[in-house]
Design an enzyme around this catalytic site. Sequence first.
Site, short mmCIF file in Angstrom:
data_model
loop_
_atom_site.label_atom_id
_atom_site.label_comp_id
_atom_site.label_asym_id
_atom_site.label_seq_id
_atom_site.Cartn_x
_atom_site.Cartn_y
_atom_site.Cartn_z
N ASP A 1 0.85 -1.18 0.00
CA ASP A 1 0.00 0.00 0.00
C ASP A 1 0.89 1.24 0.00
OD1 ASP A 1 -2.53 1.36 0.22
OD2 ASP A 1 -2.03 1.78 2.30
N ASP B 1 -0.47 5.18 0.59
CA ASP B 1 -0.87 6.19 1.57
C ASP B 1 -0.78 5.62 2.98
OD1 ASP B 1 -1.84 8.48 -0.10
OD2 ASP B 1 -3.18 6.95 -0.88
N ASP C 1 -1.42 -0.16 6.11
CA ASP C 1 -1.59 0.54 7.38
C ASP C 1 -3.02 0.50 7.90
OD1 ASP C 1 -2.32 2.37 5.15
OD2 ASP C 1 -2.79 3.74 6.78
#
Length: 285
Positions: free
Chosen positions: A13, A15, A223
Amino acid sequence: MEPFNNIRAMIIDMDGVLWHGSVPQPGLCAFFETLRDLDIRFLLATNNASQTQDQYVTKLAGMGVTVSKDQILTSGMATALHLAELHDPASTRVFVVGEDGAVGPLREQGFTLTGLYELPTPKTPDAQGADIVVCGKDSTLTWAKLATATLNIRAGAKFVGTNGDTTLPTEYGVTHGNGAILAALTAATGVSPTIIGKPEPIMYRQAMKLLGSDPAETIAIGDRLETDILGAVRTGIRSLMVLSGISSEADLRASDYRPTWLMQDIIAVTEALRSQAILQPEPHP
């Protein structure tokens, strides 16, 4: 905790993992250097559908990291690929709430994109009607876009969301994500969208196909517990959650599923990869 080994491919990922908005996370360059040193294949897979492959390549270059277009998969790309498998692009009309990252892949697949209704001028139901409404993160969102999407969905268009993230980590703090736009359209139409991005397995399966990897040697890094990690669980691959973005250890304690590994940030991931490199099995000839 499971040993941090037998890793040949990563679905990463962006962001909250690699950056917050325009600010890179500490250790970004060293992380990618380590992946290349250890010959770990990677694909950067983001639920953020607002930007194109070229834009992400440029953004990473500005942070000192070189990647190619084919190492990036966005939920906008995943959505266009998935819809092209289900519908004939040449005869399917799509209205998009979104930016270049959502619009471009649909055009590349050959879909006809419909425009905004000229509100408040009345239109006949089929004047600019769409068969599908696709909604992705849109910083250019307007009342007219929401109204056109609402009218199309209420007229029977299928409702598709590139991703369902309700929030987005930025350099300013946590702000609204595409899920908030989807919620507004759902409230206005009574229709819930079909989600293509994480946590649905569609995007992770596409990523593994592009990587040429199998589930046993692939891990997902993210995250966000309810998208990145849940998506990995649903896909049947191992996962690593970093605490540099949205989800926290408190979120984990309240969850009935967990990542395979939990680390503070990509600096910790880099250190773990370096320290466990000797445990990486040699690839079969």
